[in-house]
Design a protein around this motif. Sequence first.
Motif, PDB file in Angstrom:
ATOM      1  N   LYS A 459       0.881  -1.167   0.000  1.00  0.00           N
ATOM      2  CA  LYS A 459       0.000   0.000   0.000  1.00  0.00           C
ATOM      3  C   LYS A 459       0.916   1.214   0.000  1.00  0.00           C
ATOM      4  N   VAL A 460       0.846   1.999  -1.076  1.00  0.00           N
ATOM      5  CA  VAL A 460       1.860   3.025  -1.301  1.00  0.00           C
ATOM      6  C   VAL A 460       1.221   4.371  -1.651  1.00  0.00           C
ATOM      7  N   MET A 461       2.058   5.384  -1.590  1.00  0.00           N
ATOM      8  CA  MET A 461       1.700   6.737  -2.017  1.00  0.00           C
ATOM      9  C   MET A 461       1.724   6.812  -3.535  1.00  0.00           C
ATOM     10  N   SER A 462       0.745   7.471  -4.112  1.00  0.00           N
ATOM     11  CA  SER A 462       0.740   7.654  -5.558  1.00  0.00           C
ATOM     12  C   SER A 462       1.709   8.766  -5.950  1.00  0.00           C
ATOM     13  N   PRO A 463       2.296   8.687  -7.134  1.00  0.00           N
ATOM     14  CA  PRO A 463       3.148   9.795  -7.583  1.00  0.00           C
ATOM     15  C   PRO A 463       2.413  11.131  -7.607  1.00  0.00           C
ATOM     16  N   TYR A 464       1.107  11.093  -7.908  1.00  0.00           N
ATOM     17  CA  TYR A 464       0.356  12.356  -7.960  1.00  0.00           C
ATOM     18  C   TYR A 464       0.177  12.959  -6.571  1.00  0.00           C
ATOM     19  N   ARG A 465       0.040  12.095  -5.550  1.00  0.00           N
ATOM     20  CA  ARG A 465      -0.037  12.628  -4.189  1.00  0.00           C
ATOM     21  C   ARG A 465       1.287  13.314  -3.821  1.00  0.00           C
ATOM     22  N   ALA A 466       2.411  12.699  -4.193  1.00  0.00           N
ATOM     23  CA  ALA A 466       3.714  13.335  -3.956  1.00  0.00           C
ATOM     24  C   ALA A 466       3.832  14.639  -4.737  1.00  0.00           C
ATOM     25  N   PHE A 467       3.316  14.629  -5.969  1.00  0.00           N
ATOM     26  CA  PHE A 467       3.377  15.812  -6.831  1.00  0.00           C
ATOM     27  C   PHE A 467       2.546  16.953  -6.242  1.00  0.00           C
ATOM     28  N   GLU A 468       1.353  16.636  -5.737  1.00  0.00           N
ATOM     29  CA  GLU A 468       0.527  17.673  -5.104  1.00  0.00           C
ATOM     30  C   GLU A 468       1.184  18.221  -3.848  1.00  0.00           C
ATOM     31  N   TRP A 469       1.800  17.338  -3.076  1.00  0.00           N
ATOM     32  CA  TRP A 469       2.471  17.809  -1.858  1.00  0.00           C
ATOM     33  C   TRP A 469       3.604  18.764  -2.218  1.00  0.00           C
ATOM     34  N   ILE A 470       4.395  18.414  -3.210  1.00  0.00           N
ATOM     35  CA  ILE A 470       5.524  19.258  -3.614  1.00  0.00           C
ATOM     36  C   ILE A 470       5.039  20.616  -4.108  1.00  0.00           C
ATOM     37  N   ASN A 471       3.997  20.622  -4.930  1.00  0.00           N
ATOM     38  CA  ASN A 471       3.561  21.845  -5.598  1.00  0.00           C
ATOM     39  C   ASN A 471       2.600  22.690  -4.780  1.00  0.00           C
ATOM     40  N   VAL A 472       1.914  22.090  -3.811  1.00  0.00           N
ATOM     41  CA  VAL A 472       0.895  22.844  -3.069  1.00  0.00           C
ATOM     42  C   VAL A 472       1.072  22.707  -1.560  1.00  0.00           C
ATOM     43  N   ASP A 473       0.785  21.521  -1.030  1.00  0.00           N
ATOM     44  CA  ASP A 473       0.560  21.386   0.412  1.00  0.00           C
ATOM     45  C   ASP A 473       1.807  21.547   1.263  1.00  0.00           C
ATOM     46  N   SER A 474       2.963  21.229   0.726  1.00  0.00           N
ATOM     47  CA  SER A 474       4.187  21.404   1.511  1.00  0.00           C
ATOM     48  C   SER A 474       4.462  22.869   1.812  1.00  0.00           C
ATOM     49  N   LEU A 475       3.864  23.767   1.012  1.00  0.00           N
ATOM     50  CA  LEU A 475       4.137  25.199   1.136  1.00  0.00           C
ATOM     51  C   LEU A 475       3.207  25.882   2.123  1.00  0.00           C
ATOM     52  N   ARG A 476       2.180  25.178   2.607  1.00  0.00           N
ATOM     53  CA  ARG A 476       1.226  25.780   3.540  1.00  0.00           C
ATOM     54  C   ARG A 476       1.794  25.758   4.952  1.00  0.00           C
ATOM     55  N   ALA A 477       1.565  26.847   5.674  1.00  0.00           N
ATOM     56  CA  ALA A 477       2.042  26.936   7.059  1.00  0.00           C
ATOM     57  C   ALA A 477       1.392  25.858   7.921  1.00  0.00           C
ATOM     58  N   TYR A 478       2.141  25.343   8.883  1.00  0.00           N
ATOM     59  CA  TYR A 478       1.624  24.340   9.805  1.00  0.00           C
ATOM     60  C   TYR A 478       1.809  24.834  11.233  1.00  0.00           C
ATOM     61  N   PRO A 479       0.844  24.620  12.124  1.00  0.00           N
ATOM     62  CA  PRO A 479      -0.452  23.985  11.851  1.00  0.00           C
ATOM     63  C   PRO A 479      -1.426  24.971  11.250  1.00  0.00           C
ATOM     64  N   TYR A 480      -2.459  24.409  10.558  1.00  0.00           N
ATOM     65  CA  TYR A 480      -3.511  25.250   9.995  1.00  0.00           C
ATOM     66  C   TYR A 480      -4.552  25.512  11.077  1.00  0.00           C
ATOM     67  N   HIS A 481      -4.891  26.781  11.291  1.00  0.00           N
ATOM     68  CA  HIS A 481      -5.837  27.155  12.345  1.00  0.00           C
ATOM     69  C   HIS A 481      -7.186  27.495  11.731  1.00  0.00           C
ATOM     70  N   GLY A 482      -7.784  26.562  10.991  1.00  0.00           N
ATOM     71  CA  GLY A 482      -9.057  26.820  10.356  1.00  0.00           C
ATOM     72  C   GLY A 482     -10.228  26.324  11.163  1.00  0.00           C
TER      73      GLY A 482
END
Length: 482
Positions: A459-482
């Motif tokens: 059971k593995v990570m998809s390349p697209y999930r890694a691609f989305e993390w690199i291009n979008v989610d890795s850049l969001r501040a943590y933690p998110y206070h929503g």
Amino acid sequence: MFGFISFFKASLSLSFFLTGSESVKTTILEPIRATGDEVGLILIPGAYIKAEKYRNTARAIQVATELRVWVALTVEYSYNLPNIREMRQAVKTSIRELKKAGMTSEHFVGVGHGWGGYCLLDYPQYSTELKALVLMGSTISRTTPLRDFPIPVLTLAAELDGVTRITRIAVEYEKLTHNTTNFFEGLYRTPVIYIEGANHAQFASGVLRPKLRSADLKANVTEVQTHREIGKYFNAFLTVTFSSVDSQIDEALDQLSDAFLNSVNKFQPFIDVRNLDTDGKESMWTILAQEYFAQEYGDRVAVSNNILENPWFFSKEPSISFNDDDMIIETTALIHSEAKSNIIQLEADMESPLEIDMKLVSKEAIWKALVGENDTSLKSEPNTCKSLNHLALILALCVSSEEARERYLSQGRPIILENDAMRGANILWAPTSLQMWEDRAGLHVRSIALVTSKHHYCKVMSPYRAFEWINVDSLRAYPYHG
């Protein structure tokens, strides 16, 4: 995923059925040109964003075009959140006020930012008063082909939009490329364009509410630069749609063509990596994983794959057969994806699969079938499921643009690959999900593995999930206070 998105979903039915109030008003910005074909922009703001924050955007559009552009900023929605009923009233009020102020043409264009854009999608079904739409950080329904939308629509995206992510806009780009009836008509009638380095907030001006600000990504360009790009693309779209001056139309057609070619370089890698996960019938990622596991025997095997659902996936085992001297390996995959709503037009969720379950033939089984148990030739050690996650990450980094790689490596939180969690039987492996969790250090990924002498289940990570993390989610501040 995000707090303000949850609030949107909770309040959606209320927004749809509000009776509307007479409080919605319009502020008119008069043209800066004395002559030219007239166009009236009616702007529906994003959630919790005051109309005044779009003045600079409106001025940039007026400056960028030879058209005589009027702008109506709609204000005072209930709870400062646009809804369909009040939006309808706002458009009618704006048309009335624009005419009263001196606009003589019928070229009215709805302009929506984020949530305001999603509200606007209802209007072409409700009335024919709007002749075109411009969506800034929002999209039409994901299941509606662009060519079927009743009026021209410009989808204008920000590369670093953390609210309507670039991967969602890539779906609209793919729709545009699939317009086989008349591609060039679609290119000019329903263009999909992105603004490099911009974020969701920069479609407006100033500091936005904390919840929206924390969901968004950090822009790499200034607000002034973004507004200049917005003006350029508005001008091209509006000129092609409404201008009567041939020379202006020719120049605008060239600008839209150039914008499309630029967008190809951005969006096509998203589509290509996504299609590795699945084309609906097979998973190329699973085929590559099996070939990777075969290692030095890779040139002697031919791999096929079938995507199955449970209970068939649970009961199916991978198999080996021979065609003369060629080994045929049949693998199976199960794709776990989040359901994508076509009614609630909120696009903050990931587009990529949650996980990919693979049933592969083990390296040992390939070795025994090809060379026999008594062969004394060197046999390398088998790979791990963790190695497939590493391969997905490397692939995603290679396909990402140079700018995206630099952002990820300098600003982003990394993907952290943990050792496999082993299971002893299919009945224990099958119900256990891929382990992914996020913290301040980054995104942790731990595969669930089952290894026997014949099989290697991952059971593995998809390349697209890694691609989305690199291009979008890795850049969001943590933690998110929503």
